[in-house]
Design a protein around this motif. Structure first.
Motif, PDB file in Angstrom:
ATOM      1  N   ASN A 147       0.791  -1.232   0.000  1.00  0.00           N
ATOM      2  CA  ASN A 147       0.000   0.000   0.000  1.00  0.00           C
ATOM      3  C   ASN A 147       0.824   1.285   0.000  1.00  0.00           C
ATOM      4  OD1 ASN A 147      -2.753  -1.259   0.352  1.00  0.00           O
ATOM      5  ND2 ASN A 147      -1.751  -2.039   2.195  1.00  0.00           N
ATOM      6  N   LEU A 148       1.973   1.299   0.672  1.00  0.00           N
ATOM      7  CA  LEU A 148       2.811   2.487   0.657  1.00  0.00           C
ATOM      8  C   LEU A 148       3.345   2.751  -0.744  1.00  0.00           C
ATOM      9  CD1 LEU A 148       4.497   4.771   1.894  1.00  0.00           C
ATOM     10  CD2 LEU A 148       6.146   3.038   2.659  1.00  0.00           C
ATOM     11  N   ALA A 184       2.842   3.060  -4.417  1.00  0.00           N
ATOM     12  CA  ALA A 184       1.687   3.297  -5.275  1.00  0.00           C
ATOM     13  C   ALA A 184       1.873   2.738  -6.674  1.00  0.00           C
ATOM     14  CB  ALA A 184       1.409   4.803  -5.362  1.00  0.00           C
ATOM     15  N   THR A 185       3.104   2.474  -7.065  1.00  0.00           N
ATOM     16  CA  THR A 185       3.392   1.999  -8.415  1.00  0.00           C
ATOM     17  C   THR A 185       2.902   0.571  -8.601  1.00  0.00           C
ATOM     18  OG1 THR A 185       5.392   3.348  -8.345  1.00  0.00           O
ATOM     19  CG2 THR A 185       5.214   1.730 -10.138  1.00  0.00           C
ATOM     20  N   TRP A 197       9.988   3.048  -7.749  1.00  0.00           N
ATOM     21  CA  TRP A 197       8.724   3.065  -7.019  1.00  0.00           C
ATOM     22  C   TRP A 197       8.337   4.496  -6.697  1.00  0.00           C
ATOM     23  CZ3 TRP A 197       7.995  -1.719  -7.875  1.00  0.00           C
ATOM     24  CH2 TRP A 197       8.950  -2.709  -7.587  1.00  0.00           C
ATOM     25  N   GLU A 198       7.047   4.779  -6.715  1.00  0.00           N
ATOM     26  CA  GLU A 198       6.514   6.036  -6.211  1.00  0.00           C
ATOM     27  C   GLU A 198       5.726   5.733  -4.937  1.00  0.00           C
ATOM     28  OE1 GLU A 198       7.076   9.023  -7.348  1.00  0.00           O
ATOM     29  OE2 GLU A 198       8.260   8.346  -9.076  1.00  0.00           O
ATOM     30  N   LEU A 199       5.951   6.517  -3.896  1.00  0.00           N
ATOM     31  CA  LEU A 199       5.266   6.304  -2.630  1.00  0.00           C
ATOM     32  C   LEU A 199       3.975   7.113  -2.583  1.00  0.00           C
ATOM     33  CD1 LEU A 199       8.273   6.307  -0.137  1.00  0.00           C
ATOM     34  CD2 LEU A 199       7.318   4.423  -1.494  1.00  0.00           C
ATOM     35  N   ASP A 200       2.980   6.560  -1.910  1.00  0.00           N
ATOM     36  CA  ASP A 200       1.638   7.138  -1.852  1.00  0.00           C
ATOM     37  C   ASP A 200       1.585   8.200  -0.751  1.00  0.00           C
ATOM     38  OD1 ASP A 200      -1.045   7.720  -1.474  1.00  0.00           O
ATOM     39  OD2 ASP A 200      -1.709   5.643  -1.667  1.00  0.00           O
ATOM     40  N   PRO A 201       1.400   9.477  -1.100  1.00  0.00           N
ATOM     41  CA  PRO A 201       1.393  10.523  -0.060  1.00  0.00           C
ATOM     42  C   PRO A 201       0.232  10.400   0.914  1.00  0.00           C
ATOM     43  CG  PRO A 201       0.776  11.422  -2.208  1.00  0.00           C
ATOM     44  CD  PRO A 201       1.257  10.023  -2.447  1.00  0.00           C
ATOM     45  N   GLU A 202      -0.902   9.886   0.474  1.00  0.00           N
ATOM     46  CA  GLU A 202      -2.041   9.726   1.383  1.00  0.00           C
ATOM     47  C   GLU A 202      -1.761   8.649   2.427  1.00  0.00           C
ATOM     48  OE1 GLU A 202      -5.666   9.103  -0.715  1.00  0.00           O
ATOM     49  OE2 GLU A 202      -5.546  11.008  -1.828  1.00  0.00           O
ATOM     50  N   PHE A 203      -1.128   7.571   2.021  1.00  0.00           N
ATOM     51  CA  PHE A 203      -0.756   6.522   2.973  1.00  0.00           C
ATOM     52  C   PHE A 203       0.266   7.080   3.976  1.00  0.00           C
ATOM     53  CE2 PHE A 203       1.596   2.897   4.562  1.00  0.00           C
ATOM     54  CZ  PHE A 203       0.627   1.918   4.731  1.00  0.00           C
TER      55      PHE A 203
END
Length: 387
Positions: free
Chosen positions: A350-351, A353-354, A373-379
């Motif tokens: 979940n962290l 996002a890719t 990898w791109e990390l999810d800012p909302e998570f």
């Protein structure tokens, strides 16, 4: 006599003379509750924790990584990074990775503090810097580090006591649904007879094409480890990881390897490539699962991998698939990347996002630069630890 070259006297750094000066280092601590308790041979997990490290450079490139699972020491890791490592890196060229690593390694010299805290903090910085270098050169790290293959087989870490993910058959089915190639199954918390029956149940549920490794987390005596190894000799177990108690493990690992019937894996509890070398020199292991996130970063892991070629030892990596997949794919003697069920590791699932691509049990590495990898800012916002 020809005239001197226009480049005579210049050092070729492989970057076309480019530099990438470090301006700042940022950390973010995350802590997420797990859906249920997960219990190994002698430990229990109720949360997953990590530190995101971002290394910013003057030309706008930011290296970003997350490493470790350090619940109780998150604040200490952030403090070591911000007060000890970051000041030494300011103004350094991110391409001078060896110099940066040596500057950060000084954080392990405090004899009154657990050395591994400095190593984990350094690992975050080292991994983020490699990400920045890959981004600057527009090349993924698996390719920059050697490109032995563009995909790696991925196995789950599971088989926790108490069956938090349902029956063994249910757990195997869940991993197959995720597209994985096998699992590393927890042993060491019961008698050799009971644990052998549990592993037999995995093979019965999974079939012959399923990769099975077992991991005692240093839970057995030497005699019990040998007994389990012999009981499982016909089940096609890929390796027996950390089979014996810690206090005499180098000699006991060797004895399990020689007296038992299964390949032996260890290295995650070592702090340095030199510690892994000593395991290899003692004839104690067939597979080295040195952990870059616990031991100083990819720079240290790659040193251990180079040593392993001289001893015909294969390389694995303890957890951390977000960087381990690149490291394993880069090496001809690499084995498997490891992940957890989504309930055990919300970060990998979940962290990041890719989207990930699985094919025939293999994680296919992307061509995106750096870690890819791109990390999810909302998570991140949801599980960020304030402080």
């Amino acid at each position: 006599m020809s005239s001197p070259s226009a480049t005579q006297g210049r050092v070729c750094d492989g970057t076309g003379g480019r530099s990438m000066r470090i301006t700042s280092v940022e950390t973010i601590a995350l802590r997420a509750p797990l859906a249920r308790e997960f219990r190994g041979s002698y430990y229990r997990m109720t949360h997953r924790a990590t530190v995101i490290t971002r290394v910013h450079t003057e030309d706008g490139i930011t290296g970003e990584a997350y490493v470790g699972d350090e619940d109780a020491s998150l604040t200490q890791l952030q403090a070591i990074t911000s007060t000890e490592i970051a000041p030494r890196l300011a103004g350094l060229d991110a391409f001078t990775i060896e110099n940066i690593w040596l500057a950060g390694y000084r954080s392990t010299f405090d004899i009154l503090r657990d050395r591994r805290l400095g190593l984990v903090a350094l690992a975050g910085v080292d991994t983020a810097i490699w990400d920045a270098v890959g981004k600057a050169l527009q090349i993924p790290l698996w390719k920059l580090w050697g490109a032995a293959r563009d995909r790696v087989p991925m196995i789950a870490i599971g088989g926790y006591y108490g069956q938090p993910l349902g029956s063994i058959a249910d757990e195997v089915a869940a991993y197959r649904e995720l597209g994985l190639a096998g699992m590393k199954f927890k042993v060491g918390g019961a008698s050799p007879q009971v644990d052998a029956e549990r592993v037999e149940a995995v093979r019965a549920a999974a079939g012959d094409d399923w990769v099975i490794a077992i991991d005692a987390n240093q839970g057995y005596s030497l005699a019990d480890a040998v007994e389990l190894s012999l009981r499982l000799r016909d089940l096609g177990v890929r390796w027996f990881e950390e089979p014996v108690h810690w206090q005499n493990d180098r000699r006991s690992l060797r004895d399990v390897r020689y007296r038992g019937a299964l390949p032996v894996c260890a290295g995650q509890s070592e702090y340095s490539p030199a510690g892994c070398r000593d395991l290899m020199e003692a004839g104690a292991i067939d597979v080295c699962n040195f952990d870059a996130s616990w031991s100083g970063g990819p720079t240290a892991w790659r040193r251990a991998a180079a040593i392993a070629t001289s001893y015909d030892v294969q390389m694995a990596h303890h957890e951390e698939p977000q960087v381990a997949a690149h490291l394993i794919a880069s090496q001809p003697h690499g084995t498997f990347a490891e992940c957890f069920h989504p309930d055990r590791d919300p970060f990998w699932w979940n962290l990041i996002a890719t989207p990930r691509r699985m094919q025939d049990g293999h994680l296919v590495l992307s061509e995106a630069p750096g870690l890819g990898w791109e990390l999810d800012p909302e998570f991140i916002a949801r599980y960020r630890v304030s402080g």
